[in-house]
Design an enzyme around this catalytic site. Sequence first.
Site, PDB file in Angstrom:
ATOM      1  N   ARG A  81      -0.693-132.566 -31.060  1.00 55.62           N
ATOM      2  CA  ARG A  81      -0.170-132.200 -29.755  1.00 55.62           C
ATOM      3  C   ARG A  81       1.217-131.640 -30.288  1.00 55.62           C
ATOM      4  O   ARG A  81       1.834-132.154 -31.290  1.00 55.62           O
ATOM      5  CB  ARG A  81       0.111-133.376 -28.885  1.00 55.62           C
ATOM      6  CG  ARG A  81      -1.058-134.204 -28.244  1.00 55.62           C
ATOM      7  CD  ARG A  81      -0.861-135.208 -27.391  1.00 55.62           C
ATOM      8  NE  ARG A  81      -1.880-135.807 -26.959  1.00 55.62           N
ATOM      9  CZ  ARG A  81      -2.790-136.819 -27.541  1.00 55.62           C
ATOM     10  NH1 ARG A  81      -2.230-137.024 -28.665  1.00 55.62           N
ATOM     11  NH2 ARG A  81      -3.956-137.177 -26.996  1.00 55.62           N
ATOM     12  N   LYS A  94       2.094-140.008 -28.119  1.00 57.76           N
ATOM     13  CA  LYS A  94       1.234-140.443 -26.843  1.00 57.76           C
ATOM     14  C   LYS A  94       0.471-141.546 -26.796  1.00 57.76           C
ATOM     15  O   LYS A  94       0.433-142.421 -25.924  1.00 57.76           O
ATOM     16  CB  LYS A  94       0.434-139.096 -26.375  1.00 57.76           C
ATOM     17  CG  LYS A  94      -0.180-139.287 -25.054  1.00 57.76           C
ATOM     18  CD  LYS A  94      -1.056-138.310 -24.489  1.00 57.76           C
ATOM     19  CE  LYS A  94      -1.675-138.193 -23.189  1.00 57.76           C
ATOM     20  NZ  LYS A  94      -2.660-137.239 -22.863  1.00 57.76           N
ATOM     21  N   HIS A 151      -0.621-126.396 -25.572  1.00 55.21           N
ATOM     22  CA  HIS A 151      -1.779-127.035 -25.613  1.00 55.21           C
ATOM     23  C   HIS A 151      -2.993-126.163 -26.255  1.00 55.21           C
ATOM     24  O   HIS A 151      -3.848-126.648 -26.693  1.00 55.21           O
ATOM     25  CB  HIS A 151      -2.120-127.531 -24.483  1.00 55.21           C
ATOM     26  CG  HIS A 151      -2.606-128.908 -24.222  1.00 55.21           C
ATOM     27  ND1 HIS A 151      -1.940-130.010 -24.970  1.00 55.21           N
ATOM     28  CD2 HIS A 151      -4.016-129.626 -24.001  1.00 55.21           C
ATOM     29  CE1 HIS A 151      -2.920-131.172 -24.983  1.00 55.21           C
ATOM     30  NE2 HIS A 151      -4.104-130.653 -24.313  1.00 55.21           N
ATOM     31  N   ARG A 188      -3.997-127.135 -29.893  1.00 48.50           N
ATOM     32  CA  ARG A 188      -5.105-128.270 -29.750  1.00 48.50           C
ATOM     33  C   ARG A 188      -6.403-127.976 -29.379  1.00 48.50           C
ATOM     34  O   ARG A 188      -7.426-128.197 -29.959  1.00 48.50           O
ATOM     35  CB  ARG A 188      -4.475-129.289 -28.806  1.00 48.50           C
ATOM     36  CG  ARG A 188      -5.096-130.606 -29.022  1.00 48.50           C
ATOM     37  CD  ARG A 188      -4.149-131.738 -28.426  1.00 48.50           C
ATOM     38  NE  ARG A 188      -4.949-132.851 -27.947  1.00 48.50           N
ATOM     39  CZ  ARG A 188      -5.052-133.859 -29.144  1.00 48.50           C
ATOM     40  NH1 ARG A 188      -4.608-133.894 -30.206  1.00 48.50           N
ATOM     41  NH2 ARG A 188      -5.692-135.102 -28.583  1.00 48.50           N
ATOM     42  N   HIS A 225      -9.401-139.562 -29.166  1.00 54.16           N
ATOM     43  CA  HIS A 225      -9.761-139.785 -27.731  1.00 54.16           C
ATOM     44  C   HIS A 225     -11.088-140.925 -27.431  1.00 54.16           C
ATOM     45  O   HIS A 225     -11.873-141.310 -28.504  1.00 54.16           O
ATOM     46  CB  HIS A 225     -10.719-138.461 -27.277  1.00 54.16           C
ATOM     47  CG  HIS A 225      -9.829-137.322 -26.860  1.00 54.16           C
ATOM     48  ND1 HIS A 225     -10.430-136.031 -26.787  1.00 54.16           N
ATOM     49  CD2 HIS A 225      -8.627-137.307 -26.721  1.00 54.16           C
ATOM     50  CE1 HIS A 225      -9.543-135.282 -26.601  1.00 54.16           C
ATOM     51  NE2 HIS A 225      -8.442-135.786 -26.548  1.00 54.16           N
ATOM     52  N   TYR A 264     -11.649-130.288 -23.892  1.00 58.50           N
ATOM     53  CA  TYR A 264     -10.864-129.599 -24.805  1.00 58.50           C
ATOM     54  C   TYR A 264     -11.619-128.432 -25.238  1.00 58.50           C
ATOM     55  O   TYR A 264     -11.071-127.362 -25.542  1.00 58.50           O
ATOM     56  CB  TYR A 264     -10.230-130.369 -25.737  1.00 58.50           C
ATOM     57  CG  TYR A 264      -8.989-131.141 -25.604  1.00 58.50           C
ATOM     58  CD1 TYR A 264      -9.256-132.501 -24.881  1.00 58.50           C
ATOM     59  CD2 TYR A 264      -7.802-130.703 -25.791  1.00 58.50           C
ATOM     60  CE1 TYR A 264      -8.061-132.934 -24.337  1.00 58.50           C
ATOM     61  CE2 TYR A 264      -6.766-131.501 -25.564  1.00 58.50           C
ATOM     62  CZ  TYR A 264      -6.711-132.712 -24.716  1.00 58.50           C
ATOM     63  OH  TYR A 264      -5.688-133.196 -24.393  1.00 58.50           O
TER      64      TYR A 264
END
Length: 186
Positions: free
Chosen positions: A43, A67, A131, A134, A157, A166
Site C-alpha cells: 500500500r 493497516k 492504489h 497494488r 488478505h 484487486y
Amino acid sequence: MVYNSKPLRTKEQINDVLFYLRRTKHPERDTFLFLIGINTGLRCSDIVKLKIGTLRQLPQPVIVEQKTGKKRILYLNEMVPVVEKYIEGKKDDEWAFPSMYDKNTHITRDNVYRLFHRIDKQLGHIGFTTHTMRRTFGYWYYKRTKNIYFLMQLFNHSNEEITKRYIGLTDEELGQSLEGFKLGFQ
C-alpha cells in the site's frame, strides 16, 4: 480517496506512467516509489514510510504493515540492482521517499495521490491512483502465476474474494482464458 482505481494492464501503460514520473520535480524518488509499488504490491501508506536502512536488508527486508499490523516480507530479489543504486550514498535513518519541503519527514500519501492524479489526467483518466500500484502488482502476478492463494498471502488478505477484487479481470480476459478448453470431445 480511491477513485475508479484500475490496474495498469499493458506494458505500454506502465511505460507511459514511467515517462511522466521521469519528468517530475523529483524523478528519481517518484520513479523508484512507483517501481517499489508495482513490484511488491505494498500500500502507498507503507511505501512512503520506508527507511533506507530497511531497504538495505536486501534481498528480503521485513516491514510491519500499517493497516494490518502484520509482518510482511518484501521480495526484492529481482530489484536488487535498482534498490542498491537508489540507496547508494544515503544513510540508514533517512526516509527512502523524503518530502521536498522537509527532509526530516517523508512524502505523504496525499502528495503521492495528487501527483498520480495529475499524471492520470495526462494519460486520459485511465484510473491511475496510489492504489493502482497494488492492483497492478496483483493483476500481473496473477496473470503470470494463476495462483490466487499465494497472491492472498502476499497481500495479507483473509479471504479470496478481496484478492479477486484487486485483480480486476475483465470478461474478455476470462473468455480468453477458456480458449481451447474443452472436455469429453475432440
